[in-house]
Design an enzyme around this catalytic site. Structure first.
Site, mmCIF file in Angstrom:
data_model
loop_
_atom_site.group_PDB
_atom_site.id
_atom_site.type_symbol
_atom_site.label_atom_id
_atom_site.label_comp_id
_atom_site.label_asym_id
_atom_site.label_seq_id
_atom_site.Cartn_x
_atom_site.Cartn_y
_atom_site.Cartn_z
ATOM 1 N N PHE A 166 -25.417 11.089 26.534
ATOM 2 C CA PHE A 166 -25.986 11.511 27.816
ATOM 3 C C PHE A 166 -27.122 10.626 28.293
ATOM 4 O O PHE A 166 -27.502 10.656 29.454
ATOM 5 C CB PHE A 166 -26.498 12.964 27.708
ATOM 6 C CG PHE A 166 -27.805 13.100 26.976
ATOM 7 C CD1 PHE A 166 -29.017 12.871 27.628
ATOM 8 C CD2 PHE A 166 -27.843 13.439 25.625
ATOM 9 C CE1 PHE A 166 -30.225 12.989 26.952
ATOM 10 C CE2 PHE A 166 -29.053 13.560 24.947
ATOM 11 C CZ PHE A 166 -30.240 13.327 25.618
ATOM 12 N N LYS A 190 -14.379 8.601 28.460
ATOM 13 C CA LYS A 190 -14.846 9.994 28.462
ATOM 14 C C LYS A 190 -16.369 9.963 28.569
ATOM 15 O O LYS A 190 -17.070 9.656 27.612
ATOM 16 C CB LYS A 190 -14.439 10.740 27.192
ATOM 17 C CG LYS A 190 -14.688 12.231 27.366
ATOM 18 C CD LYS A 190 -14.814 12.983 26.068
ATOM 19 C CE LYS A 190 -16.152 12.882 25.421
ATOM 20 N NZ LYS A 190 -17.300 13.421 26.209
ATOM 21 N N GLU A 193 -20.369 14.903 28.432
ATOM 22 C CA GLU A 193 -20.180 16.165 29.159
ATOM 23 C C GLU A 193 -21.505 16.688 29.692
ATOM 24 O O GLU A 193 -21.537 17.582 30.531
ATOM 25 C CB GLU A 193 -19.481 17.214 28.281
ATOM 26 C CG GLU A 193 -20.256 17.668 27.045
ATOM 27 C CD GLU A 193 -20.014 16.754 25.832
ATOM 28 O OE1 GLU A 193 -19.910 15.519 25.999
ATOM 29 O OE2 GLU A 193 -19.949 17.291 24.700
ATOM 30 N N SER A 243 -24.733 10.293 18.595
ATOM 31 C CA SER A 243 -25.555 10.614 17.427
ATOM 32 C C SER A 243 -24.856 10.160 16.141
ATOM 33 O O SER A 243 -23.628 9.975 16.122
ATOM 34 C CB SER A 243 -25.810 12.117 17.385
ATOM 35 O OG SER A 243 -24.570 12.787 17.336
ATOM 36 N N CYS A 298 -32.122 5.507 22.206
ATOM 37 C CA CYS A 298 -31.852 5.098 20.829
ATOM 38 C C CYS A 298 -32.809 3.994 20.405
ATOM 39 O O CYS A 298 -32.946 3.704 19.232
ATOM 40 C CB CYS A 298 -30.414 4.624 20.679
ATOM 41 S SG CYS A 298 -30.115 3.067 21.501
ATOM 42 N N GLU A 398 -34.229 11.911 13.463
ATOM 43 C CA GLU A 398 -34.328 11.509 14.881
ATOM 44 C C GLU A 398 -34.709 12.737 15.701
ATOM 45 O O GLU A 398 -33.971 13.718 15.739
ATOM 46 C CB GLU A 398 -32.991 10.948 15.362
ATOM 47 C CG GLU A 398 -33.055 10.449 16.798
ATOM 48 C CD GLU A 398 -31.732 9.856 17.280
ATOM 49 O OE1 GLU A 398 -30.666 10.421 16.976
ATOM 50 O OE2 GLU A 398 -31.783 8.820 17.975
HETATM 51 P P1 NAD Z 1 -23.618 13.216 20.901
HETATM 52 O O1 NAD Z 1 -23.267 12.607 19.600
HETATM 53 O O2 NAD Z 1 -23.878 14.676 20.967
HETATM 54 O O3 NAD Z 1 -22.446 12.939 21.972
HETATM 55 C C1 NAD Z 1 -22.043 11.632 22.326
HETATM 56 C C2 NAD Z 1 -20.596 11.643 22.759
HETATM 57 O O4 NAD Z 1 -19.783 11.935 21.640
HETATM 58 C C3 NAD Z 1 -20.238 12.703 23.808
HETATM 59 O O5 NAD Z 1 -19.369 12.106 24.723
HETATM 60 C C4 NAD Z 1 -19.561 13.801 22.994
HETATM 61 O O6 NAD Z 1 -18.599 14.512 23.751
HETATM 62 C C5 NAD Z 1 -18.893 12.999 21.884
HETATM 63 N N1 NAD Z 1 -18.800 13.660 20.576
HETATM 64 C C6 NAD Z 1 -19.764 14.363 19.956
HETATM 65 N N2 NAD Z 1 -19.345 14.733 18.733
HETATM 66 C C7 NAD Z 1 -18.106 14.250 18.572
HETATM 67 C C8 NAD Z 1 -17.128 14.317 17.528
HETATM 68 N N3 NAD Z 1 -17.379 14.957 16.376
HETATM 69 N N4 NAD Z 1 -15.933 13.713 17.721
HETATM 70 C C9 NAD Z 1 -15.666 13.065 18.868
HETATM 71 N N5 NAD Z 1 -16.547 12.968 19.895
HETATM 72 C C10 NAD Z 1 -17.748 13.553 19.745
HETATM 73 O O7 NAD Z 1 -24.871 12.397 21.465
HETATM 74 P P2 NAD Z 1 -25.802 12.698 22.719
HETATM 75 O O8 NAD Z 1 -26.699 13.853 22.399
HETATM 76 O O9 NAD Z 1 -25.014 12.729 23.968
HETATM 77 O O10 NAD Z 1 -26.661 11.335 22.749
HETATM 78 C C11 NAD Z 1 -27.810 11.122 21.989
HETATM 79 C C12 NAD Z 1 -27.530 10.355 20.715
HETATM 80 O O11 NAD Z 1 -26.907 9.114 21.003
HETATM 81 C C13 NAD Z 1 -28.801 10.017 19.951
HETATM 82 O O12 NAD Z 1 -28.585 10.236 18.595
HETATM 83 C C14 NAD Z 1 -29.005 8.542 20.243
HETATM 84 O O13 NAD Z 1 -29.756 7.831 19.276
HETATM 85 C C15 NAD Z 1 -27.598 8.067 20.307
HETATM 86 N N6 NAD Z 1 -27.493 6.806 21.030
HETATM 87 C C16 NAD Z 1 -27.267 5.676 20.304
HETATM 88 C C17 NAD Z 1 -27.219 4.446 20.940
HETATM 89 C C18 NAD Z 1 -27.017 3.177 20.156
HETATM 90 O O14 NAD Z 1 -26.883 2.128 20.760
HETATM 91 N N7 NAD Z 1 -26.987 3.227 18.842
HETATM 92 C C19 NAD Z 1 -27.376 4.378 22.330
HETATM 93 C C20 NAD Z 1 -27.595 5.558 23.037
HETATM 94 C C21 NAD Z 1 -27.651 6.776 22.372
#
Ligand code: NAD
Length: 509
Positions: A166, A190, A193, A243, A298, A398
């Site tokens: 997000f 995708k 959400e 994440s 991140c 985190e």
């Molecule tokens: P999230 O993991 O909750 O969701 C990210 C995406 O993954 C969403 O589209 C979600 O629908 C999907 N998703 C979640 N769990 C899944 C699963 N088990 N199987 C398949 N799809 C799944 O993350 P968030 O809360 O939207 O974003 C924040 C996180 O993203 C933080 O941990 C941040 O550090 C990380 N992030 C990392 C980077 C990087 O470059 N390493 C960049 C931006 C954000």
């Protein structure tokens, strides 16, 4: 089915009405057949901003099939033609730059300045992708052996899928699909959400910019949608950013289906401030890195390690953090926007309580900050914990909010050792006037992205973006050269021709 998602009209926050988001499948917009969802503005949780429905297994099958069909034409479209379309899309995005930035603010909450910077970073990836003819050329060695030529060429993989977090609703989708498409793949995106409006609008603009039907598709949905996309038979590769637990799950699922996968995860980034650092420069950079985008980055600085006399900088850090102005990101004076949701704010609040129970000293309490006239936003002021020690959960996990942990170290090696204890390895920075200290840091710190007197060492589009350790699952990072490597497969050819050419007929021999 519609040919447009009509996002353009509703992109203005002044419109005040929720945008209906749809899926784009094979060039037509239609609603997903799953659960209905409503999203609200994080700065005003009573203001609806978007409505949409999740996609079902059938929607996933339709989108992947559309992408598979489109791949046949797209892969044989000359690369220069593919990239001309992307260059045109980029011009269109430039024209809609501010509209996209405002969309980011109303669905994510960050400030308009932060949103504009994000759009710029994303556009740079499109620029990079539009240079694909030069970037993806193969290698050739004539006469590698007697009258034998050896060469390597790259070809696209086929259907690629991507899921986004997000916190960068424009930039992270643009890390993925422009490069994949320039390389000749077709893509099913995708969006998060929690923040799907911006990505959906981007897809609409790429459609308007001339991408043929089916080359870029979008599916609204959650983790189950993405799991179905990963498992879909025609899908060849999976890009993921989110994440760490989700990245690990995606990497395992994709691996079990023998799909190529890059999955970028969470982070816990350290800034080390040496006693010889420029004091004001370091304070400004650390505070900017800790609280920019409300700490939901991140690359956010979550821990600052003050080395020796640099401990004197703490009052300056507290003053600078306290002076941040919370508010709606669309207001020009706002420097700290809301968190994404009430649930996420509660989670960050739990960390504030946990840190106190663990024995850290809360020297700036963000719960005391207030916003005028925005009682329904998910706001939380800047907090600072001092006397944080490495075994505390607030030091290890985190938090993803406006909370900075302060640690102390006697020297650079101790500071590096503190940072290297982290399970994450995304980014880290040093503030110093010593080239030797900077070199020592660069060599010994265990992260993928390093800053030297720079708080947020996020690489630009020509370099790849990604960390080490539990910040990444898979080998290839996002954007830059790794992305080309990820979105193409290589063939090596050994080529020999008998005879000397068209002078003689084989029948006359
Ligand atoms: P999230 O993991 O909750 O969701 C990210 C995406 O993954 C969403 O589209 C979600 O629908 C999907 N998703 C979640 N769990 C899944 C699963 N088990 N199987 C398949 N799809 C799944 O993350 P968030 O809360 O939207 O974003 C924040 C996180 O993203 C933080 O941990 C941040 O550090 C990380 N992030 C990392 C980077 C990087 O470059 N390493 C960049 C931006 C954000």
């Amino acid at each position: 089915m519609q040919s447009s998602n009509t996002m353009g009209e509703a992109a203005s926050p002044a419109a005040g009405t929720a945008t209906e988001l749809r899926n784009l499948v094979g060039g037509s917009w239609s609603a997903g057949r799953g659960q209905a969802v409503t999203l609200y503005n994080p700065a005003d949780a009573k203001a609806e901003v978007a409505r949409f429905t999740y996609s079902t297994q059938d929607d996933v099958r339709d989108a992947v099939t559309a992408a598979e069909r489109a791949f046949v034409e797209w892969r044989s479209t000359p690369i220069v033609k593919r990239c001309r379309i992307l260059a045109h899309c980029k011009e269109l995005l430039e024209q809609h730059r501010m509209e996209i930035a405002r969309l980011i603010v109303i669905e994510n909450g960050k400030t308009l300045g932060e949103a504009e910077a994000e759009v710029r970073r994303g556009l740079e990836v499109v620029e990079f992708a539009a240079g694909m003819p030069s970037l993806s050329k193969g290698d050739y060695i004539p006469d590698i052996s007697g009258r034998i030529d050896g060469y390597m060429l790259r070809e696209p993989l086929g259907v690629v899928v991507g899921a986004c977090p997000f916190n960068f609703p424009a930039m992270i989708p643009m890390w993925m699909f422009p490069v994949a498409i320039a390389c000749g793949n077709t893509f099913v995106l995708k969006p998060s959400e929690k923040c799907p409006m911006t990505a959906t609008r981007l897809v609409e603009l790429f459609q308007e910019g001339g991408l043929p039907a089916g080359v870029l598709n979008v599916l609204q949905g959650d983790r189950e949608t993405f799991a179905a996309m990963i498992a879909a038979e025609p899908v060849r590769a999976v890009s993921f950013v989110g994440s760490t637990p989700a990245a690990e799950a995606v990497w395992k699922l994709a691996g079990s289906h023998h799909k190529r996968v890059q999955a970028l995860g969470g982070a816990k980034n350290h800034n080390i401030v040496m006693p010889d650092a420029d004091p004001q420069g370091a304070v400004n950079a650390v505070v900017g890195a800790a609280y920019g985008c409300a700490g939901e980055r991140c690359m956010a600085t979550s821990t600052v390690v003050l080395v020796g006399e640099a401990g004197k900088l703490l009052p300056g850090l507290i003053d600078a953090a306290r002076s941040l102005r919370m508010g709606d990101g669309l207001e020009t004076e706002t420097t700290l926007g809301p968190l994404i949701s009430a649930a996420h704010r509660d989670r960050v609040l739990e960390y504030l309580e946990l840190g106190q129970r663990e024995g850290a000293k809360l020297v700036l309490d963000g719960r005391e900050a207030s916003t005028d006239g925005l009682p329904d936003g998910h706001f939380l002021g800047a907090s600072i914990f001092d006397q944080v020690t490495p075994e505390m959960r607030i030091a290890r996990e985190e938090i993803f909010g406006p909370v900075l942990c302060v640690m102390r170290a006697a020297d650079l090696d101790e500071a590096i050792a503190l940072a290297n204890q982290s399970e994450f390895g995304n980014g880290a920075s040093i503030f110093t006037n010593s080239g030797g200290a900077a070199q020592h840091f660069r060599t010994n710190i265990e992260v993928g992205m390093i800053g030297i007197n720079a708080g947020v060492p996020a690489p630009m589009a020509m370099f790849s973006f990604g960390g080490h350790k539990n910040s990444i699952y898979g080998d290839l990072r996002a954007q830059g050269p790794d992305a080309i490597e990820f979105y193409t497969q290589k063939k090596t050819v050994i080529e020999r021709w008998f005879g000397t050419g068209p002078t003689g007929s084989i029948w006359s021999k």
